[in-house]
Design a protein around this motif. Structure first.
Motif, PDB file in Angstrom:
ATOM      1  N   ARG A  18       0.774  -1.218  -0.103  1.00  0.00           N
ATOM      2  CA  ARG A  18      -0.028   0.039  -0.047  1.00  0.00           C
ATOM      3  C   ARG A  18       0.681   1.413   0.056  1.00  0.00           C
ATOM      4  O   ARG A  18       0.545   2.139  -0.565  1.00  0.00           O
ATOM      5  CB  ARG A  18      -0.998  -0.093   1.246  1.00  0.00           C
ATOM      6  CG  ARG A  18      -2.156  -1.025   1.087  1.00  0.00           C
ATOM      7  CD  ARG A  18      -2.988  -0.954   2.235  1.00  0.00           C
ATOM      8  NE  ARG A  18      -4.066  -1.850   2.081  1.00  0.00           N
ATOM      9  CZ  ARG A  18      -4.884  -2.367   3.076  1.00  0.00           C
ATOM     10  NH1 ARG A  18      -4.540  -2.192   4.422  1.00  0.00           N
ATOM     11  NH2 ARG A  18      -5.882  -3.038   2.860  1.00  0.00           N
ATOM     12  N   GLN A  19       1.809   1.049   0.771  1.00  0.00           N
ATOM     13  CA  GLN A  19       2.947   2.395   0.793  1.00  0.00           C
ATOM     14  C   GLN A  19       3.709   2.472  -0.511  1.00  0.00           C
ATOM     15  O   GLN A  19       3.544   3.820  -0.949  1.00  0.00           O
ATOM     16  CB  GLN A  19       3.778   2.044   2.003  1.00  0.00           C
ATOM     17  CG  GLN A  19       3.287   2.180   3.268  1.00  0.00           C
ATOM     18  CD  GLN A  19       4.383   1.988   4.203  1.00  0.00           C
ATOM     19  OE1 GLN A  19       5.602   1.610   4.034  1.00  0.00           O
ATOM     20  NE2 GLN A  19       4.050   2.200   5.689  1.00  0.00           N
ATOM     21  N   ARG A  40       2.933   5.973  -2.940  1.00  0.00           N
ATOM     22  CA  ARG A  40       4.128   6.676  -3.390  1.00  0.00           C
ATOM     23  C   ARG A  40       4.254   6.678  -4.937  1.00  0.00           C
ATOM     24  O   ARG A  40       4.527   7.835  -5.754  1.00  0.00           O
ATOM     25  CB  ARG A  40       5.484   6.012  -2.961  1.00  0.00           C
ATOM     26  CG  ARG A  40       6.016   6.515  -1.793  1.00  0.00           C
ATOM     27  CD  ARG A  40       7.328   6.205  -1.507  1.00  0.00           C
ATOM     28  NE  ARG A  40       7.638   4.745  -1.640  1.00  0.00           N
ATOM     29  CZ  ARG A  40       7.640   3.693  -0.822  1.00  0.00           C
ATOM     30  NH1 ARG A  40       7.426   4.014   0.421  1.00  0.00           N
ATOM     31  NH2 ARG A  40       8.018   2.682  -1.253  1.00  0.00           N
ATOM     32  N   VAL A  41       3.719   5.785  -5.800  1.00  0.00           N
ATOM     33  CA  VAL A  41       3.662   5.573  -6.989  1.00  0.00           C
ATOM     34  C   VAL A  41       2.715   6.361  -7.877  1.00  0.00           C
ATOM     35  O   VAL A  41       2.726   7.042  -8.855  1.00  0.00           O
ATOM     36  CB  VAL A  41       3.830   4.220  -7.707  1.00  0.00           C
ATOM     37  CG1 VAL A  41       3.342   4.011  -9.127  1.00  0.00           C
ATOM     38  CG2 VAL A  41       5.120   3.435  -7.206  1.00  0.00           C
ATOM     39  N   ARG A  42       1.514   6.441  -7.283  1.00  0.00           N
ATOM     40  CA  ARG A  42       0.281   7.157  -7.856  1.00  0.00           C
ATOM     41  C   ARG A  42      -0.528   7.959  -6.872  1.00  0.00           C
ATOM     42  O   ARG A  42      -1.372   7.768  -6.384  1.00  0.00           O
ATOM     43  CB  ARG A  42      -0.723   5.872  -8.225  1.00  0.00           C
ATOM     44  CG  ARG A  42      -0.303   5.070  -9.523  1.00  0.00           C
ATOM     45  CD  ARG A  42      -1.261   4.346  -9.966  1.00  0.00           C
ATOM     46  NE  ARG A  42      -1.482   2.986  -9.625  1.00  0.00           N
ATOM     47  CZ  ARG A  42      -2.564   2.348 -10.096  1.00  0.00           C
ATOM     48  NH1 ARG A  42      -3.304   2.507 -11.147  1.00  0.00           N
ATOM     49  NH2 ARG A  42      -2.717   1.120  -9.439  1.00  0.00           N
ATOM     50  N   PRO A  43       0.297   9.045  -6.702  1.00  0.00           N
ATOM     51  CA  PRO A  43      -0.258  10.062  -5.450  1.00  0.00           C
ATOM     52  C   PRO A  43      -1.684  10.613  -5.681  1.00  0.00           C
ATOM     53  O   PRO A  43      -2.436  11.001  -4.837  1.00  0.00           O
ATOM     54  CB  PRO A  43       0.991  11.009  -5.169  1.00  0.00           C
ATOM     55  CG  PRO A  43       1.668  10.951  -6.870  1.00  0.00           C
ATOM     56  CD  PRO A  43       1.704   9.570  -7.189  1.00  0.00           C
ATOM     57  N   ARG A  44      -1.849  10.718  -6.999  1.00  0.00           N
ATOM     58  CA  ARG A  44      -3.395  11.467  -7.448  1.00  0.00           C
ATOM     59  C   ARG A  44      -4.449  10.436  -7.028  1.00  0.00           C
ATOM     60  O   ARG A  44      -5.310  10.900  -6.373  1.00  0.00           O
ATOM     61  CB  ARG A  44      -3.451  11.683  -9.086  1.00  0.00           C
ATOM     62  CG  ARG A  44      -2.809  13.174  -9.379  1.00  0.00           C
ATOM     63  CD  ARG A  44      -3.039  13.234 -10.878  1.00  0.00           C
ATOM     64  NE  ARG A  44      -4.292  13.093 -11.282  1.00  0.00           N
ATOM     65  CZ  ARG A  44      -4.854  13.174 -12.329  1.00  0.00           C
ATOM     66  NH1 ARG A  44      -3.703  13.263 -13.488  1.00  0.00           N
ATOM     67  NH2 ARG A  44      -6.076  13.138 -12.644  1.00  0.00           N
ATOM     68  N   LEU A  45      -4.130   8.945  -7.273  1.00  0.00           N
ATOM     69  CA  LEU A  45      -5.254   8.231  -6.881  1.00  0.00           C
ATOM     70  C   LEU A  45      -5.226   8.012  -5.501  1.00  0.00           C
ATOM     71  O   LEU A  45      -6.406   7.860  -5.057  1.00  0.00           O
ATOM     72  CB  LEU A  45      -4.847   6.800  -7.735  1.00  0.00           C
ATOM     73  CG  LEU A  45      -4.852   6.678  -9.227  1.00  0.00           C
ATOM     74  CD1 LEU A  45      -4.560   5.142  -9.556  1.00  0.00           C
ATOM     75  CD2 LEU A  45      -6.451   7.175  -9.565  1.00  0.00           C
ATOM     76  N   THR A  46      -4.300   8.177  -4.890  1.00  0.00           N
ATOM     77  CA  THR A  46      -4.386   8.021  -3.329  1.00  0.00           C
ATOM     78  C   THR A  46      -5.130   9.246  -2.761  1.00  0.00           C
ATOM     79  O   THR A  46      -5.862   8.982  -1.851  1.00  0.00           O
ATOM     80  CB  THR A  46      -2.931   8.046  -2.855  1.00  0.00           C
ATOM     81  OG1 THR A  46      -2.289   6.808  -3.509  1.00  0.00           O
ATOM     82  CG2 THR A  46      -2.708   7.913  -1.245  1.00  0.00           C
TER      83      THR A  46
END
Length: 65
Positions: A39-40, A44-50
């Motif tokens: 999850r971490q 980090r890889v997809r901050p917009r979706l997060t």
């Protein structure tokens, strides 16, 4: 009455049950650690979706207060 004839069988079953419970806890802990790490990495890889997921969760929580 057959199980009273073999008390050692019963104690051996209890020992193996305890070991399997410990193994289960160890496997579960390892799985949860890997899941948290995944999850971490995803965050980090997809901050917009997060960020969008956090916003949806916040709206959902506000809706049911």
């Amino acid at each position: 009455m057959a199980d009273t004839d073999m008390p050692t069988g019963r104690t051996m079953g209890a020992v193996s049950a305890r070991e399997s419970a410990a193994d289960r806890r160890r496997r579960r802990e390892s799985f949860l650690r890997a899941l948290n790490e995944a999850r971490q990495v995803r965050d980090r890889v997809r901050p917009r979706l997060t960020r969008a997921a956090r916003m949806r969760e916040a709206i959902l929580l506000r809706t049911f207060r």
